[in-house]
Design a protein around this motif. Sequence first.
Motif, PDB file in Angstrom:
ATOM      1  N   VAL A   1       0.773  -1.361  -0.072  1.00  0.00           N
ATOM      2  CA  VAL A   1       0.041   0.139  -0.201  1.00  0.00           C
ATOM      3  C   VAL A   1       0.856   1.313   0.012  1.00  0.00           C
ATOM      4  N   HIS A   2       0.502   2.219  -0.811  1.00  0.00           N
ATOM      5  CA  HIS A   2       1.188   3.275  -1.019  1.00  0.00           C
ATOM      6  C   HIS A   2       0.565   4.402  -1.309  1.00  0.00           C
ATOM      7  N   ALA A   3       0.754   5.883  -1.322  1.00  0.00           N
ATOM      8  CA  ALA A   3       0.141   7.029  -1.770  1.00  0.00           C
ATOM      9  C   ALA A   3       1.359   7.569  -2.766  1.00  0.00           C
ATOM     10  N   ASN A   4       0.875   8.246  -3.733  1.00  0.00           N
ATOM     11  CA  ASN A   4       1.709   8.707  -4.949  1.00  0.00           C
ATOM     12  C   ASN A   4       1.976  10.115  -4.779  1.00  0.00           C
ATOM     13  N   SER A   5       2.859  10.633  -5.559  1.00  0.00           N
ATOM     14  CA  SER A   5       3.056  12.037  -5.620  1.00  0.00           C
ATOM     15  C   SER A   5       3.674  12.409  -6.963  1.00  0.00           C
TER      16      SER A   5
ATOM     17  N   ALA B   1      -1.963  16.539 -10.599  1.00  0.00           N
ATOM     18  CA  ALA B   1      -2.137  15.086 -10.775  1.00  0.00           C
ATOM     19  C   ALA B   1      -2.807  14.574  -9.670  1.00  0.00           C
ATOM     20  N   SER B   2      -3.690  13.507  -9.967  1.00  0.00           N
ATOM     21  CA  SER B   2      -4.618  13.038  -8.816  1.00  0.00           C
ATOM     22  C   SER B   2      -5.170  11.700  -9.508  1.00  0.00           C
ATOM     23  N   GLY B   3      -5.437  10.831  -8.692  1.00  0.00           N
ATOM     24  CA  GLY B   3      -6.146   9.542  -9.010  1.00  0.00           C
ATOM     25  C   GLY B   3      -5.591   8.514  -8.465  1.00  0.00           C
ATOM     26  N   THR B   4      -6.051   7.298  -8.863  1.00  0.00           N
ATOM     27  CA  THR B   4      -5.752   6.241  -8.192  1.00  0.00           C
ATOM     28  C   THR B   4      -5.057   5.109  -9.272  1.00  0.00           C
ATOM     29  N   GLU B   5      -4.117   4.467  -8.955  1.00  0.00           N
ATOM     30  CA  GLU B   5      -3.250   3.412  -9.669  1.00  0.00           C
ATOM     31  C   GLU B   5      -3.192   2.146  -9.039  1.00  0.00           C
ATOM     32  N   THR B   6      -2.820   1.000 -10.024  1.00  0.00           N
ATOM     33  CA  THR B   6      -2.594  -0.185  -9.513  1.00  0.00           C
ATOM     34  C   THR B   6      -1.531  -0.903 -10.236  1.00  0.00           C
ATOM     35  N   TYR B   7      -0.448  -1.274  -9.712  1.00  0.00           N
ATOM     36  CA  TYR B   7       0.733  -1.821 -10.312  1.00  0.00           C
ATOM     37  C   TYR B   7       1.005  -3.221 -10.156  1.00  0.00           C
ATOM     38  N   PHE B   8       1.285  -3.979 -11.501  1.00  0.00           N
ATOM     39  CA  PHE B   8       1.711  -5.202 -11.203  1.00  0.00           C
ATOM     40  C   PHE B   8       3.186  -5.399 -12.209  1.00  0.00           C
ATOM     41  N   LYS B   9       3.889  -6.615 -11.943  1.00  0.00           N
ATOM     42  CA  LYS B   9       5.264  -6.503 -12.553  1.00  0.00           C
ATOM     43  C   LYS B   9       5.101  -7.733 -13.456  1.00  0.00           C
ATOM     44  N   ARG B  10       4.722  -9.197 -12.770  1.00  0.00           N
ATOM     45  CA  ARG B  10       4.784 -10.279 -13.393  1.00  0.00           C
ATOM     46  C   ARG B  10       3.348 -10.850 -13.923  1.00  0.00           C
TER      47      ARG B  10
ATOM     48  N   GLN C   1     -13.496   2.287  -6.682  1.00  0.00           N
ATOM     49  CA  GLN C   1     -14.797   2.547  -6.416  1.00  0.00           C
ATOM     50  C   GLN C   1     -14.801   3.034  -4.935  1.00  0.00           C
ATOM     51  N   ALA C   2     -13.569   2.563  -4.182  1.00  0.00           N
ATOM     52  CA  ALA C   2     -13.476   3.160  -2.698  1.00  0.00           C
ATOM     53  C   ALA C   2     -13.057   4.577  -2.723  1.00  0.00           C
ATOM     54  N   THR C   3     -11.949   4.880  -3.760  1.00  0.00           N
ATOM     55  CA  THR C   3     -11.639   6.374  -3.341  1.00  0.00           C
ATOM     56  C   THR C   3     -12.395   7.364  -4.222  1.00  0.00           C
ATOM     57  N   GLY C   4     -13.118   6.895  -5.209  1.00  0.00           N
ATOM     58  CA  GLY C   4     -13.928   7.912  -6.009  1.00  0.00           C
ATOM     59  C   GLY C   4     -12.912   8.767  -6.706  1.00  0.00           C
ATOM     60  N   LEU C   5     -11.674   8.576  -6.839  1.00  0.00           N
ATOM     61  CA  LEU C   5     -10.811   9.477  -7.540  1.00  0.00           C
ATOM     62  C   LEU C   5     -10.680   8.979  -8.916  1.00  0.00           C
ATOM     63  N   SER C   6     -10.097   9.728  -9.778  1.00  0.00           N
ATOM     64  CA  SER C   6      -9.812   9.476 -11.277  1.00  0.00           C
ATOM     65  C   SER C   6      -9.283   8.090 -11.098  1.00  0.00           C
TER      66      SER C   6
ATOM     67  N   ASN D   1      -1.470  16.475  -4.602  1.00  0.00           N
ATOM     68  CA  ASN D   1      -2.502  17.170  -4.909  1.00  0.00           C
ATOM     69  C   ASN D   1      -3.340  17.415  -3.461  1.00  0.00           C
ATOM     70  N   LYS D   2      -3.632  18.572  -3.200  1.00  0.00           N
ATOM     71  CA  LYS D   2      -4.266  19.140  -2.053  1.00  0.00           C
ATOM     72  C   LYS D   2      -5.352  18.391  -1.654  1.00  0.00           C
ATOM     73  N   LYS D   3      -6.502  18.197  -2.610  1.00  0.00           N
ATOM     74  CA  LYS D   3      -7.740  17.347  -2.384  1.00  0.00           C
ATOM     75  C   LYS D   3      -7.495  15.883  -2.235  1.00  0.00           C
TER      76      LYS D   3
END
Length: 492
Positions: A392-396, A402-411, A427-432, A461-463
């Motif tokens: 679990v992380h938060a972005n910068s 810049a705003s929104g939610t991302e999910t990463y995979f490698k393999r 669905q949980a965040t309601g962000l982009s 992002n302040k919001k």
Amino acid sequence: MKKLSFMLLVLLFVFIMPENGHAASGNNKIFLDGKELTAGQSVPVENVNGTIMVPLRMIVENLGYKVEWNQSAKTVTIKQEGKVIKLSVGQKTASVDGNTVILTEAPVLKTDTSLVPIRFISEQFGLLVEWDNKEKTVTITSPAASSDSGSSTGSNSSGEGTSTVTSPPDSADNLTMVNGVSFSGNQLIIAMDGSSEPKISVLNNPDRIVVDIPNATFSDAFGSGQSLDPNLQGKLDATEYPDVKEIRYSLFSSNPYTVRFVIQLNYSKDFGYSTSVDSTSKLAIVDLNAIGGLAAAGSTGTTNDTTVPPGSNGKKLIVLDAGHGAKDSGAIGVTGKYEKNFNLAVVLKAQALLKKEANIDVVLTRSDDTFLELKDRVAIANNLNADLFVSVHANSSSTSVASGTETYFKRDESKAFAKVMHKYLVQATGLSDRGVQYGNFHVIRETKMPAVLLEVGYLSNKKDEALLFTNDLQDRVAASIVSGIKEYLGIS
């Protein structure tokens, strides 16, 4: 010619300093090989967050080393016998022949004098250092003037008298370095680098499990990530575990070197324990999730055959990883909030929800504000043969829009898991929705099970930042993690 030493040395000294956080400089004295430095002058020696700080130039120049000070960059460079050490005021990392060394406290500048941790002096210059708390005196002995008795490091728990910093023996390169420790899921997990085999004992009055790691000491990374006082002692938070009163650790002995961990129990309880050491991942694990009795395991600490490790009895084992921690704050929000705190809050909430699931076991890489190397986080999951790994992380971003939610995979085996987790997370965040993306991150690259890294929102992002640090959002994200895990595993 004084000889530099670049081994990881051990510092044991006890002190009681004035309540205002620093020693009265007028009463301080520093002796080098029996000679008082700057006799009759005020010598700056300070206590910064429990670390004794001493003037660097005063000491090293009297040892014959060349010292260069860069006023604009606030950096000190020390050169001797082809060795180069660089330190910067305000930074907790130093460079020793191009290698990074972590300091317990960053150098500070006081009236044009750079103060550095007394431990750094002992470690990098191969010196014996004594701190006399009563006299407020630092006594330094160079290797050429010291004895070869190899006596053990001493300490005085009363905080009075002297305590000594001793150099490790010539075989210090063979010492096992203890790099980190965590207690999660009723498991004590010790990360180390070396060949030492932990020795486990069960003791009574009080009831406790003792883990001794011979030929070992704490690395500098440990002191930066976990609580470690000047006596090289510390404790872990175990308040969530009713069987455990406390977990403490220390450099138990310096002759021979031994690191000790103690799991003290609240009462004599009818359960067993198991131990395992993975030579590849460099992890030692004491698992209290067992049935049977401690007495059945015997006082020698042998493994109880009736143990029930996480993920057994048909349960799926999930490892939750709260990114960053301790010295590594992660991203810093526009109002100064730390990513590490958001990550941990969400993981703890997700853990509480997963514990309610009858078919799921959960283990955390960290359950408090501690630091673990990326390889140690991976090793926990791999060593336990976890079914899933979620970081679990938060972005910068350099741009505040810049705003929104991302999910990463490698393999490839993680892609399907990432899609399910991302669906619930958005669905949980309601962000982009910034989508499911490929990412070459260590924790999702080196793990052996399906693994994802969640970037919940942007602290730049302040919001987003304001939203991420609300209980409502954190509760929803935690619930989404559980929903995604259950759907992917086919658990109703």
